[in-house]
Design a protein around this motif. Sequence first.
Motif, mmCIF file in Angstrom:
data_model
loop_
_atom_site.group_PDB
_atom_site.id
_atom_site.type_symbol
_atom_site.label_atom_id
_atom_site.label_comp_id
_atom_site.label_asym_id
_atom_site.label_seq_id
_atom_site.Cartn_x
_atom_site.Cartn_y
_atom_site.Cartn_z
ATOM 1 N N VAL A 1 5.109 3.353 -6.815
ATOM 2 C CA VAL A 1 6.227 4.121 -6.275
ATOM 3 C C VAL A 1 5.987 4.411 -4.799
ATOM 4 O O VAL A 1 4.938 4.938 -4.419
ATOM 5 C CB VAL A 1 6.435 5.426 -7.059
ATOM 6 C CG1 VAL A 1 7.551 6.248 -6.460
ATOM 7 C CG2 VAL A 1 6.713 5.133 -8.524
ATOM 8 N N LEU A 2 6.963 4.058 -3.982
ATOM 9 C CA LEU A 2 6.874 4.344 -2.546
ATOM 10 C C LEU A 2 6.933 5.852 -2.313
ATOM 11 O O LEU A 2 7.684 6.558 -2.995
ATOM 12 C CB LEU A 2 8.023 3.668 -1.808
ATOM 13 C CG LEU A 2 8.059 2.145 -1.859
ATOM 14 C CD1 LEU A 2 9.360 1.624 -1.254
ATOM 15 C CD2 LEU A 2 6.868 1.557 -1.146
ATOM 16 N N PRO A 3 6.168 6.356 -1.368
ATOM 17 C CA PRO A 3 6.151 7.805 -1.110
ATOM 18 C C PRO A 3 7.530 8.372 -0.775
ATOM 19 O O PRO A 3 7.862 9.486 -1.180
ATOM 20 C CB PRO A 3 5.202 7.966 0.076
ATOM 21 C CG PRO A 3 4.467 6.695 0.201
ATOM 22 C CD PRO A 3 5.247 5.634 -0.497
ATOM 23 N N GLU A 4 8.344 7.606 -0.032
ATOM 24 C CA GLU A 4 9.694 8.078 0.324
ATOM 25 C C GLU A 4 10.568 8.229 -0.915
ATOM 26 O O GLU A 4 11.350 9.182 -1.014
ATOM 27 C CB GLU A 4 10.363 7.100 1.290
ATOM 28 C CG GLU A 4 9.643 6.926 2.601
ATOM 29 C CD GLU A 4 8.573 5.837 2.568
ATOM 30 O OE1 GLU A 4 7.998 5.571 3.626
ATOM 31 O OE2 GLU A 4 8.325 5.255 1.506
ATOM 32 N N ILE A 5 10.435 7.297 -1.844
ATOM 33 C CA ILE A 5 11.212 7.358 -3.088
ATOM 34 C C ILE A 5 10.737 8.524 -3.948
ATOM 35 O O ILE A 5 11.539 9.269 -4.510
ATOM 36 C CB ILE A 5 11.103 6.024 -3.871
ATOM 37 C CG1 ILE A 5 11.623 4.855 -3.037
ATOM 38 C CG2 ILE A 5 11.812 6.114 -5.206
ATOM 39 C CD1 ILE A 5 13.088 4.906 -2.715
ATOM 40 N N GLU B 1 10.205 3.806 -10.007
ATOM 41 C CA GLU B 1 9.435 2.560 -10.079
ATOM 42 C C GLU B 1 10.320 1.347 -9.821
ATOM 43 O O GLU B 1 9.958 0.453 -9.056
ATOM 44 C CB GLU B 1 8.757 2.440 -11.440
ATOM 45 C CG GLU B 1 7.631 3.442 -11.636
ATOM 46 C CD GLU B 1 7.053 3.418 -13.037
ATOM 47 O OE1 GLU B 1 7.461 2.567 -13.859
ATOM 48 O OE2 GLU B 1 6.176 4.258 -13.316
ATOM 49 N N VAL B 2 11.486 1.315 -10.452
ATOM 50 C CA VAL B 2 12.393 0.178 -10.294
ATOM 51 C C VAL B 2 12.888 0.067 -8.851
ATOM 52 O O VAL B 2 12.903 -1.026 -8.275
ATOM 53 C CB VAL B 2 13.580 0.283 -11.282
ATOM 54 C CG1 VAL B 2 14.665 -0.717 -10.963
ATOM 55 C CG2 VAL B 2 13.094 0.101 -12.709
ATOM 56 N N LEU C 1 12.755 -2.597 -3.571
ATOM 57 C CA LEU C 1 12.607 -2.523 -2.114
ATOM 58 C C LEU C 1 11.428 -3.364 -1.624
ATOM 59 O O LEU C 1 11.534 -4.064 -0.627
ATOM 60 C CB LEU C 1 12.435 -1.069 -1.674
ATOM 61 C CG LEU C 1 13.682 -0.212 -1.761
ATOM 62 C CD1 LEU C 1 13.327 1.265 -1.587
ATOM 63 C CD2 LEU C 1 14.689 -0.640 -0.716
ATOM 64 N N GLN C 2 10.323 -3.290 -2.332
ATOM 65 C CA GLN C 2 9.138 -4.030 -1.921
ATOM 66 C C GLN C 2 9.330 -5.541 -2.024
ATOM 67 O O GLN C 2 8.739 -6.300 -1.266
ATOM 68 C CB GLN C 2 7.935 -3.601 -2.758
ATOM 69 C CG GLN C 2 7.496 -2.182 -2.468
ATOM 70 C CD GLN C 2 6.451 -1.684 -3.449
ATOM 71 O OE1 GLN C 2 5.728 -2.456 -4.055
ATOM 72 N NE2 GLN C 2 6.376 -0.377 -3.609
ATOM 73 N N LEU D 1 15.340 6.927 3.266
ATOM 74 C CA LEU D 1 14.956 5.674 3.912
ATOM 75 C C LEU D 1 15.823 5.351 5.123
ATOM 76 O O LEU D 1 15.645 4.309 5.740
ATOM 77 C CB LEU D 1 15.063 4.520 2.912
ATOM 78 C CG LEU D 1 14.125 4.594 1.712
ATOM 79 C CD1 LEU D 1 14.544 3.583 0.657
ATOM 80 C CD2 LEU D 1 12.690 4.387 2.136
ATOM 81 N N SER D 2 16.741 6.215 5.475
ATOM 82 C CA SER D 2 17.728 5.914 6.510
ATOM 83 C C SER D 2 17.146 5.784 7.910
ATOM 84 O O SER D 2 17.840 5.373 8.821
ATOM 85 C CB SER D 2 18.836 6.967 6.509
ATOM 86 O OG SER D 2 18.307 8.224 6.880
#
Length: 69
Positions: free
Chosen positions: A4-8, A23-24, A29-30, A56-57
């Motif tokens: 999981v990305l920290p921003e998410i 996770e999805v 994104l990755q 993420l903007s």
Amino acid sequence: MSIVLPEIKKALQGFIKSQEVAEVLSLGLQQSRPVLLYGKGGHAKSEMITACFRSLSETDEQWGILSLG
């Protein structure tokens, strides 16, 4: 190691049962892949996506959201 990305993770911290969505979205994104969230109305899918895009903007990437109801 978390996928999981920290921003998410930060964007979805106020939502209950959002770990799978985090996770999805992070994997999508990755890997630069589209993600489809499907389910009954009223389960905060659009709100979660909007929160993630807001977090993420700061990037130059272009985002597209399509909501079918």
